[in-house]
Design a protein around this motif. Structure first.
Motif, PDB file in Angstrom:
ATOM      1  N   SER A 180      13.851  54.293  19.535  1.00  0.00           N
ATOM      2  CA  SER A 180      13.921  53.062  18.721  1.00  0.00           C
ATOM      3  C   SER A 180      12.529  52.563  18.348  1.00  0.00           C
ATOM      4  CB  SER A 180      14.643  51.941  19.466  1.00  0.00           C
ATOM      5  OG  SER A 180      15.566  52.426  20.362  1.00  0.00           O
ATOM      6  N   LEU A 181      11.463  53.230  18.827  1.00  0.00           N
ATOM      7  CA  LEU A 181      10.106  52.753  18.511  1.00  0.00           C
ATOM      8  C   LEU A 181       9.795  52.966  17.026  1.00  0.00           C
ATOM      9  CD1 LEU A 181       8.022  54.205  21.522  1.00  0.00           C
ATOM     10  CD2 LEU A 181       8.634  51.807  21.136  1.00  0.00           C
ATOM     11  N   PRO A 182       9.182  51.973  16.380  1.00  0.00           N
ATOM     12  CA  PRO A 182       8.768  52.190  14.990  1.00  0.00           C
ATOM     13  C   PRO A 182       7.640  53.231  14.940  1.00  0.00           C
ATOM     14  CG  PRO A 182       8.020  50.046  15.785  1.00  0.00           C
ATOM     15  CD  PRO A 182       8.856  50.636  16.873  1.00  0.00           C
ATOM     16  N   VAL A 183       7.510  53.883  13.778  1.00  0.00           N
ATOM     17  CA  VAL A 183       6.502  54.950  13.644  1.00  0.00           C
ATOM     18  C   VAL A 183       5.102  54.417  13.953  1.00  0.00           C
ATOM     19  CG1 VAL A 183       5.446  56.591  12.033  1.00  0.00           C
ATOM     20  CG2 VAL A 183       7.904  56.252  12.015  1.00  0.00           C
ATOM     21  N   SER A 184       4.819  53.148  13.566  1.00  0.00           N
ATOM     22  CA  SER A 184       3.475  52.597  13.808  1.00  0.00           C
ATOM     23  C   SER A 184       3.174  52.562  15.315  1.00  0.00           C
ATOM     24  CB  SER A 184       3.385  51.187  13.226  1.00  0.00           C
ATOM     25  OG  SER A 184       4.365  50.362  13.829  1.00  0.00           O
ATOM     26  N   GLU A 187       2.493  55.999  16.531  1.00  0.00           N
ATOM     27  CA  GLU A 187       1.133  56.400  16.127  1.00  0.00           C
ATOM     28  C   GLU A 187       0.083  55.838  17.074  1.00  0.00           C
ATOM     29  OE1 GLU A 187       1.876  57.158  11.365  1.00  0.00           O
ATOM     30  OE2 GLU A 187       1.021  55.236  12.012  1.00  0.00           O
ATOM     31  N   SER A 188       0.245  54.573  17.461  1.00  0.00           N
ATOM     32  CA  SER A 188      -0.795  54.007  18.337  1.00  0.00           C
ATOM     33  C   SER A 188      -0.766  54.649  19.729  1.00  0.00           C
ATOM     34  CB  SER A 188      -0.708  52.481  18.399  1.00  0.00           C
ATOM     35  OG  SER A 188       0.506  52.103  18.991  1.00  0.00           O
ATOM     36  N   LEU A 189       0.410  55.122  20.145  1.00  0.00           N
ATOM     37  CA  LEU A 189       0.491  55.817  21.429  1.00  0.00           C
ATOM     38  C   LEU A 189      -0.052  57.248  21.327  1.00  0.00           C
ATOM     39  CD1 LEU A 189       4.158  54.788  22.341  1.00  0.00           C
ATOM     40  CD2 LEU A 189       2.164  54.192  23.719  1.00  0.00           C
ATOM     41  N   LEU A 190       0.337  57.949  20.264  1.00  0.00           N
ATOM     42  CA  LEU A 190       0.135  59.395  20.224  1.00  0.00           C
ATOM     43  C   LEU A 190      -1.118  59.863  19.492  1.00  0.00           C
ATOM     44  CD1 LEU A 190       3.853  60.457  19.550  1.00  0.00           C
ATOM     45  CD2 LEU A 190       2.656  60.458  21.736  1.00  0.00           C
ATOM     46  N   VAL A 191      -1.542  59.124  18.459  1.00  0.00           N
ATOM     47  CA  VAL A 191      -2.688  59.612  17.674  1.00  0.00           C
ATOM     48  C   VAL A 191      -3.950  59.785  18.543  1.00  0.00           C
ATOM     49  CG1 VAL A 191      -4.264  59.051  15.771  1.00  0.00           C
ATOM     50  CG2 VAL A 191      -1.786  58.893  15.440  1.00  0.00           C
ATOM     51  N   PRO A 192      -4.243  58.841  19.469  1.00  0.00           N
ATOM     52  CA  PRO A 192      -5.445  59.062  20.313  1.00  0.00           C
ATOM     53  C   PRO A 192      -5.354  60.361  21.131  1.00  0.00           C
ATOM     54  CG  PRO A 192      -4.698  56.786  20.491  1.00  0.00           C
ATOM     55  CD  PRO A 192      -3.630  57.516  19.734  1.00  0.00           C
ATOM     56  N   LYS A 226       3.858  67.053   6.683  1.00  0.00           N
ATOM     57  CA  LYS A 226       3.746  65.625   6.387  1.00  0.00           C
ATOM     58  C   LYS A 226       4.986  64.859   6.843  1.00  0.00           C
ATOM     59  CE  LYS A 226       0.441  66.102   2.595  1.00  0.00           C
ATOM     60  NZ  LYS A 226       0.126  67.525   2.783  1.00  0.00           N
ATOM     61  N   MET A 227       5.461  65.231   8.041  1.00  0.00           N
ATOM     62  CA  MET A 227       6.586  64.508   8.640  1.00  0.00           C
ATOM     63  C   MET A 227       6.013  63.329   9.422  1.00  0.00           C
ATOM     64  SD  MET A 227       8.400  67.966  10.036  1.00  0.00           S
ATOM     65  CE  MET A 227       9.204  67.277  11.476  1.00  0.00           C
ATOM     66  N   PRO A 228       6.790  62.244   9.600  1.00  0.00           N
ATOM     67  CA  PRO A 228       6.296  61.160  10.470  1.00  0.00           C
ATOM     68  C   PRO A 228       6.295  61.627  11.930  1.00  0.00           C
ATOM     69  CG  PRO A 228       8.542  60.726   9.718  1.00  0.00           C
ATOM     70  CD  PRO A 228       8.099  61.978   9.020  1.00  0.00           C
ATOM     71  N   LEU A 229       5.451  61.003  12.771  1.00  0.00           N
ATOM     72  CA  LEU A 229       5.489  61.317  14.201  1.00  0.00           C
ATOM     73  C   LEU A 229       6.868  60.958  14.735  1.00  0.00           C
ATOM     74  CD1 LEU A 229       2.009  60.147  15.537  1.00  0.00           C
ATOM     75  CD2 LEU A 229       2.730  62.449  14.869  1.00  0.00           C
ATOM     76  N   ASP A 230       7.272  61.675  15.759  1.00  0.00           N
ATOM     77  CA  ASP A 230       8.673  61.656  16.153  1.00  0.00           C
ATOM     78  C   ASP A 230       8.715  61.532  17.679  1.00  0.00           C
ATOM     79  OD1 ASP A 230      10.834  63.255  17.228  1.00  0.00           O
ATOM     80  OD2 ASP A 230      10.863  64.561  15.478  1.00  0.00           O
ATOM     81  N   ALA A 231       9.667  60.793  18.211  1.00  0.00           N
ATOM     82  CA  ALA A 231       9.742  60.569  19.663  1.00  0.00           C
ATOM     83  C   ALA A 231       9.947  61.867  20.441  1.00  0.00           C
ATOM     84  CB  ALA A 231      10.867  59.582  19.978  1.00  0.00           C
ATOM     85  N   GLY A 232      10.358  62.925  19.743  1.00  0.00           N
ATOM     86  CA  GLY A 232      10.472  64.241  20.385  1.00  0.00           C
ATOM     87  C   GLY A 232       9.147  64.673  21.002  1.00  0.00           C
ATOM     88  N   LEU A 233       8.024  64.200  20.457  1.00  0.00           N
ATOM     89  CA  LEU A 233       6.709  64.538  21.015  1.00  0.00           C
ATOM     90  C   LEU A 233       6.565  63.993  22.436  1.00  0.00           C
ATOM     91  CD1 LEU A 233       4.552  63.886  17.832  1.00  0.00           C
ATOM     92  CD2 LEU A 233       4.905  66.112  18.932  1.00  0.00           C
TER      93      LEU A 233
END
Ligand SMILES: [Zn+2]
Length: 395
Positions: A180-184, A187-192, A226-233
């Motif tokens: 249920s997390l928004p993509v933003s 991103e803040s969790l995973l991009v770093p 160019k898919m959005p980040l996904d909770a599967g990660l």
């Protein structure tokens, strides 16, 4: 026995060389070749050598082609589907339903007239799966125990907020929360994490025995497409990472989340295409259904041990009557009288050359045959042969 040809599936995650080489195909491989299907599933029926569909051939006379007892137990189609897979890139994380869940889900989606692209249930059957590795093979299989999951997540500074959630919520509610997390937020969790390890990944400094390697590999595809980040990660860190050596066998029952990551395998499953997706995909994720059918209990992955059969083969027996896999290693000059089974079998020659006694028909690696119930054939190995047989349990 009659020769059959597999249905080829050109999915994006497939490889370019393994299956074309196995099939001795001269076609240009500009499209990946992911799967080869042997069976009568309506989404990809095998064909006879004249090009006609195995499905149609079976329908002409189900009891004659499948066997009376098999028809009584499973209906007028093959109960199993045999596939050869070449996994070049990670597949989506997925879960398969029980028979009851599939019957209800299929009926519900039919009544609701769900768009085919959003459908989880394409038929009303369950889909337990067995896989035998044909190379070194990597997959995600079931959930880790929470201690191990915490250890993984704690390795990365920006994932620390997830640790608390994971410990407090438990696996099921945690999975529900991350989807249920928004993509933003993702991103803040995973991009770093992605940026910190990008160069190490690209320079092959991360081992395939680490979850981080598969996280980075999945990121590569997400970025390229160019898919959005996904909770599967995030799922990659809380699921068991399993390495299966060549020849190893793994069983996936209903409810066990899994994702094939890399390698080639033989897959034998109930004759179904029912998949509920659970991340690492651009396809529809039905989170409600996912929470309903997934087994969230942590498991310790195990390898299925083979048992000698009375005709010199090795049986891989799992708790699903829909299919049995038997392996034969024949030495050059050896003959095998194919057993008088009560139901239809599919034979697949993985390597070597053989001759079928009654037909004087030479076959080599990549060939497959359909054996009717009660049919007895003699196989002569004209070189060392590795052969697999799929059948059902009608006991
Ligand atoms: Zn599966």
């Amino acid at each position: 026995m009659i020769e059959i040809k597999g249905a080829v599936k050109n999915y994006e995650w497939g490889g370019y060389h393994y299956l074309p080489t196995l099939l001795d195909s001269n076609e240009e491989n500009d499209r990946p070749v992911a799967e080869l299907w042997f069976g009568d599933h309506h989404s990809g029926s095998s064909t006879l050598v004249d090009g006609s569909l195995l499905t149609k051939w079976i329908e002409l006379s189900p009891e004659y082609h499948l066997g009376k007892r098999l028809v009584q137990k499973f209906g007028c189609r093959l109960p199993y589907l045999l596939k050869i897979l070449d996994v070049r890139e990670p597949l989506s994380i997925q879960v398969h339903p029980t028979i009851m869940q599939a019957k209800q889900g299929y009926a519900r989606e039919m009544v609701m007239n769900v768009d085919p692209g959003c459908r989880s249930y394409k038929d009303n059957n369950h889909k337990p799966e067995l896989m035998l590795a044909l190379s070194d093979f990597y997959l995600l299989h079931g959930f880790r125990n929470v201690t191990k999951g915490v250890y993984e997540l704690n390795k990365y500074q920006t994932l620390k907020p997830l640790v608390l959630m994971y410990q407090e919520l438990g696996i099921k509610n945690f999975v529900s929360a991350i989807f249920s997390l928004p993509v933003s937020e993702l991103e803040s969790l995973l991009v770093p994490v992605i940026e910190q390890y990008r160069s190490a990944y690209l320079q092959n400094e991360i081992s395939k025995s680490q979850s981080l390697f598969w996280f980075m590999r999945a990121v590569q595809r997400i970025e390229r497409e160019k898919m959005p980040l996904d909770a599967g990660l995030i799922m990659i860190f809380i699921m068991n990472l399993m390495y299966v050596p060549k020849g190893g066998v793994v069983y996936q029952n209903a409810g066990i989340p899994h994702a094939y990551l890399e390698g080639q395998n033989i897959e034998l499953m109930a004759n179904s295409d029912n998949v509920v997706r659970c991340g690492l995909t651009s396809k529809h994720i039905d989170i409600k259904e996912l929470l309903l059918i997934t087994d969230f209990e942590p498991i310790t992955p195990t390898i299925v041990a083979g048992r000698p059969s009375n005709d010199g083969g090795i049986d891989y027996i799992v708790p699903a009557d829909d299919f049995r896999l038997r392996e034969y290693h024949l030495e050059k000059g050896q003959t095998l009288t194919t057993p008088d089974e009560n139901g239809a079998c599919i034979w697949f020659v993985l390597s070597g050359e053989l001759m079928l006694g009654s037909q004087q028909h030479y076959s080599n690696a990549g060939s497959a045959f359909y054996q009717r119930p009660g049919e007895v054939n003699v196989i002569h190995a004209t070189s060392d042969v590795l052969l697999y047989r799929a059948s059902a349990s009608i006991a």
